[in-house]
Scaffold this motif. Sequence first.
Motif, mmCIF file in Angstrom:
data_model
loop_
_atom_site.group_PDB
_atom_site.id
_atom_site.type_symbol
_atom_site.label_atom_id
_atom_site.label_comp_id
_atom_site.label_asym_id
_atom_site.label_seq_id
_atom_site.Cartn_x
_atom_site.Cartn_y
_atom_site.Cartn_z
ATOM 1 N N VAL A 25 -18.709 4.692 -19.232
ATOM 2 C CA VAL A 25 -18.816 3.253 -19.058
ATOM 3 C C VAL A 25 -20.255 2.776 -19.195
ATOM 4 O O VAL A 25 -20.503 1.656 -19.674
ATOM 5 C CB VAL A 25 -18.224 2.843 -17.688
ATOM 6 C CG1 VAL A 25 -19.049 3.415 -16.545
ATOM 7 C CG2 VAL A 25 -18.109 1.338 -17.569
ATOM 8 N N CYS A 26 -21.230 3.611 -18.815
ATOM 9 C CA CYS A 26 -22.633 3.204 -18.958
ATOM 10 C C CYS A 26 -22.984 2.997 -20.424
ATOM 11 O O CYS A 26 -23.617 1.994 -20.788
ATOM 12 C CB CYS A 26 -23.549 4.259 -18.340
ATOM 13 S SG CYS A 26 -23.436 4.354 -16.543
ATOM 14 N N VAL A 29 -21.029 -0.238 -21.885
ATOM 15 C CA VAL A 29 -21.538 -1.568 -21.558
ATOM 16 C C VAL A 29 -22.976 -1.756 -22.018
ATOM 17 O O VAL A 29 -23.357 -2.830 -22.491
ATOM 18 C CB VAL A 29 -21.414 -1.813 -20.036
ATOM 19 C CG1 VAL A 29 -22.039 -3.148 -19.655
ATOM 20 C CG2 VAL A 29 -19.953 -1.774 -19.620
ATOM 21 N N TRP A 30 -23.772 -0.708 -21.915
ATOM 22 C CA TRP A 30 -25.209 -0.827 -22.163
ATOM 23 C C TRP A 30 -25.577 -0.652 -23.643
ATOM 24 O O TRP A 30 -26.503 -1.284 -24.137
ATOM 25 C CB TRP A 30 -25.939 0.203 -21.320
ATOM 26 C CG TRP A 30 -27.429 0.027 -21.256
ATOM 27 C CD1 TRP A 30 -28.375 0.755 -21.922
ATOM 28 C CD2 TRP A 30 -28.151 -0.933 -20.491
ATOM 29 N NE1 TRP A 30 -29.634 0.322 -21.611
ATOM 30 C CE2 TRP A 30 -29.538 -0.733 -20.734
ATOM 31 C CE3 TRP A 30 -27.771 -1.962 -19.626
ATOM 32 C CZ2 TRP A 30 -30.525 -1.500 -20.133
ATOM 33 C CZ3 TRP A 30 -28.764 -2.725 -19.024
ATOM 34 C CH2 TRP A 30 -30.113 -2.498 -19.285
ATOM 35 N N ALA A 33 -21.635 -1.886 -26.720
ATOM 36 C CA ALA A 33 -21.313 -3.320 -26.762
ATOM 37 C C ALA A 33 -22.344 -4.128 -27.535
ATOM 38 O O ALA A 33 -22.062 -5.258 -27.975
ATOM 39 C CB ALA A 33 -21.184 -3.862 -25.338
ATOM 40 N N HIS A 40 -18.520 -5.563 -29.193
ATOM 41 C CA HIS A 40 -18.825 -6.256 -27.947
ATOM 42 C C HIS A 40 -17.551 -6.785 -27.303
ATOM 43 O O HIS A 40 -17.348 -6.692 -26.083
ATOM 44 C CB HIS A 40 -19.810 -7.406 -28.215
ATOM 45 C CG HIS A 40 -20.222 -8.137 -26.968
ATOM 46 N ND1 HIS A 40 -19.481 -9.163 -26.433
ATOM 47 C CD2 HIS A 40 -21.295 -7.957 -26.140
ATOM 48 C CE1 HIS A 40 -20.068 -9.609 -25.347
ATOM 49 N NE2 HIS A 40 -21.169 -8.898 -25.145
ATOM 50 N N CYS A 43 -15.392 -3.715 -26.091
ATOM 51 C CA CYS A 43 -15.963 -3.031 -24.922
ATOM 52 C C CYS A 43 -15.700 -3.778 -23.624
ATOM 53 O O CYS A 43 -15.813 -3.193 -22.542
ATOM 54 C CB CYS A 43 -17.464 -2.824 -25.110
ATOM 55 S SG CYS A 43 -17.877 -1.537 -26.309
ATOM 56 N N HIS A 44 -15.359 -5.041 -23.731
ATOM 57 C CA HIS A 44 -15.043 -5.816 -22.535
ATOM 58 C C HIS A 44 -13.540 -6.048 -22.391
ATOM 59 O O HIS A 44 -13.113 -6.919 -21.619
ATOM 60 C CB HIS A 44 -15.783 -7.158 -22.564
ATOM 61 C CG HIS A 44 -17.260 -7.031 -22.352
ATOM 62 N ND1 HIS A 44 -18.132 -6.715 -23.375
ATOM 63 C CD2 HIS A 44 -18.024 -7.126 -21.231
ATOM 64 C CE1 HIS A 44 -19.367 -6.656 -22.902
ATOM 65 N NE2 HIS A 44 -19.322 -6.897 -21.606
ATOM 66 N N LEU A 49 -12.028 -1.579 -18.645
ATOM 67 C CA LEU A 49 -12.854 -1.900 -17.486
ATOM 68 C C LEU A 49 -12.065 -2.054 -16.201
ATOM 69 O O LEU A 49 -12.637 -2.395 -15.164
ATOM 70 C CB LEU A 49 -13.641 -3.199 -17.762
ATOM 71 C CG LEU A 49 -14.533 -3.186 -19.009
ATOM 72 C CD1 LEU A 49 -15.256 -4.513 -19.160
ATOM 73 C CD2 LEU A 49 -15.517 -2.033 -18.950
ATOM 74 N N ILE A 68 -24.457 -2.920 -14.677
ATOM 75 C CA ILE A 68 -23.058 -2.626 -14.984
ATOM 76 C C ILE A 68 -22.139 -3.318 -13.982
ATOM 77 O O ILE A 68 -21.094 -3.874 -14.354
ATOM 78 C CB ILE A 68 -22.829 -1.106 -14.984
ATOM 79 C CG1 ILE A 68 -23.549 -0.481 -16.193
ATOM 80 C CG2 ILE A 68 -21.350 -0.775 -15.026
ATOM 81 C CD1 ILE A 68 -23.489 1.022 -16.208
ATOM 82 N N ARG A 71 -21.611 -6.820 -14.904
ATOM 83 C CA ARG A 71 -20.711 -6.965 -16.054
ATOM 84 C C ARG A 71 -19.255 -6.713 -15.661
ATOM 85 O O ARG A 71 -18.328 -7.307 -16.228
ATOM 86 C CB ARG A 71 -21.111 -5.975 -17.144
ATOM 87 C CG ARG A 71 -22.475 -6.253 -17.788
ATOM 88 C CD ARG A 71 -22.387 -7.374 -18.814
ATOM 89 N NE ARG A 71 -23.618 -7.486 -19.590
ATOM 90 C CZ ARG A 71 -23.816 -6.891 -20.746
ATOM 91 N NH1 ARG A 71 -22.874 -6.112 -21.262
ATOM 92 N NH2 ARG A 71 -24.960 -7.051 -21.394
ATOM 93 N N LEU A 72 -19.041 -5.825 -14.702
ATOM 94 C CA LEU A 72 -17.685 -5.429 -14.337
ATOM 95 C C LEU A 72 -17.061 -6.320 -13.275
ATOM 96 O O LEU A 72 -15.865 -6.190 -12.984
ATOM 97 C CB LEU A 72 -17.685 -3.983 -13.805
ATOM 98 C CG LEU A 72 -18.151 -2.881 -14.759
ATOM 99 C CD1 LEU A 72 -18.124 -1.541 -14.045
ATOM 100 C CD2 LEU A 72 -17.272 -2.831 -15.991
#
Length: 705
Positions: A25-26, A29-30, A33, A40, A43-44, A49, A68, A71-72
């Motif tokens: 997940v790191c 998102v980082w 995305a 992008h 990834c969301h 997620l 993160i 974002r989550l």
Amino acid sequence: MSSTSVGMSDLSDEILLCILRHVPVCDLVWNVANVCHKLHTLCHDKTLLTNVSLSEEYLADDLLVRHILKRLANHVQSLSLNGCYWLAGSTMEFLARCRGVTHLDVTGCRLTSLRLSRLLSSLSLLRSLAFDVTPGFNSAQLSSEAVDSLSRLSELRQTLLTPSYGVVPCCAQLRKLMLQFDISDVTREGIGVCCQLMMGQSSVPHYQQLEEFTARLAPGEVNQTLLLLYLAVFSVHVPKRLRVFLVSIPGPNPAHWPAAPSLAQSLGQRGDLEALQLPRSWLDSLSLKRALEGNSPKHLSFSRCPALWPQVFQSLLEGGVKDAAQLTSLNLSGINKVLYSECRSVEDQLVPATMSRLAVGCSNVKQLNLMHTHYHHENSTGVGGETHLCASLAKLAHLRSLTLPACALSDGLNTHQITTNDTSPSPLFLGLKKPPRLGIQNYKPDAACTLSGDSISGLTLLLAGCPFLETLELIGPGFVSALPRLEPCTRASVEPRGMCAWARGVGDAHLAALEALPRLHRLTLAGLPGVLRGTGLVQLTRQCKDLQVLSLANMGSLKTMNYTPALLDTLKQCTQLRELRLEQPYLNAGASFFEALSCCSRLQRLCLISRSGTFDPSAAETFMERCRHVIMCHMFMGGTLVACRTLQKVLLDRFSTHRSALSVVIYPLQHEDLSSVIRDIPLTLLDRITLFQSHVAQPPHLSPL
């Protein structure tokens, strides 16, 4: 397909989502995305997620984790930070943004009573919680909103580092309660720890709705005393819906609990028992019979319960359980009646005929633990005509995890074993003259590793019948780890090294045969004196390309390390290895060792244990520079305290800036303060270096939420 090339952007969203599910997940998102607008958006996607785990994301520092979590916040429902010991306590405040979370695991994180209170006050939808009860925890500091959130919990896991009920009295709707007791009997100042808990009505748990109860204890009287306080209510009333009861207490003399027989009888009445594990002093044959009768359990553990030997097999093989095919996990560790006698009768050993019937009746077993048992191959014939225990076990086609005593692989005492092991003089004269030295051929990387006289026909049958094994542990009799945390308990239940002549016959040829397990991910080899050159290790790692966890301990002679050249070649082939635990009295961790270890580019955790071992500080520093994923470097070796502390400081000063999770412990193994040093190691890492059997024959209930 007529185009000259197809890129990722040409793939459908469904295929891309399947690929992205395998991305941490790191990175998701980082990094990913930010590649393009399409990625992008994907990834969301909520399917990526909703369930998020940051456990073992060792390169994620506080800044990244906070980013993160922001974002989550609007997506995540299940969030695990289990074992994120390096994160600051202030980072835990950001969890309050994730208001839709229903499952939260912060085991091993820095969480005070006040921070827990603020967090629970914001998570009104929370139904499952896992956290540590640390010294200084005070449930009186929880706000009314936090108590309301706790009252709606259905699952709770507490790791107790201090005597306390934690938040259990606040959780009136609990269906699952998982406890881990890891409290030392003595404080750092040498003061004894006692369990003076508040025994008022508001402090006592009641478990009215409880369906599953599990408890795993570290050694110590305080842990056992505290467990009995948690179980006091069971003496008065057993929850009607209870169907899982697992209690694991190490050591030869667990504290007695008089209510255990009535609990076992109550568990058997409903007919929906799923899992059962009780200490050996808590259960007799009649109680066990009543508990299992008419039920179809999925997990059973009778570790170190020799008195239950006849009843266990009678219940499983003669209709005592309703449907034995439902069983998926079985722990029979140490179920032999006679522990130390060399002249065991057939009834005191694993019998192929009995195990063959067990394999047929319990055909869906995936995890099997037979450690601390014995099998001495004779030419007795089983039900299907098989003459070896391995042939009986080969019928377990669904087996994925297996722990065996070393003697179970032996085909019997042959001429080679007799000449090398059984011609030694009486122990009375061993101190009067030097024993004869046995010649060991020089190591050759490409030489055949089969020793003259070695036979692996039994093992070959096992590997042919169980080709999908992912976890394998071979433990020789007499093995005891040199680390002090579990040593007092294990030493009391392990026979002297070298007593079993059958185990001494398991050597390089047997290790080489393990190359037939292409899916092998975890391998533990401990206490195998028959391994002379280690060439079998080279051969098996050449074929087992996905090996990720390797534990080697007390291989070959304890007076020297005969398999060093083979070990170096082995490490050069373990390109997927993430965890290495190596224990040998005379280990030379010099330049050649660390150079070979540097080939394990994905290595994350390293533990070296050697009472008389040596290390090269500059080579260790070079290794840490090359292997950038290493976050655990624990070396308990010989040498002076000054040399150990100097290297530890150098590694921490140089690499901790870019590795937030870095844990470096370098300490003399024989130093008197070693116990206090080990106590400072994060529990999530401590379990990895002190427990060999932590992942074998354990039910899913003991895994993180």
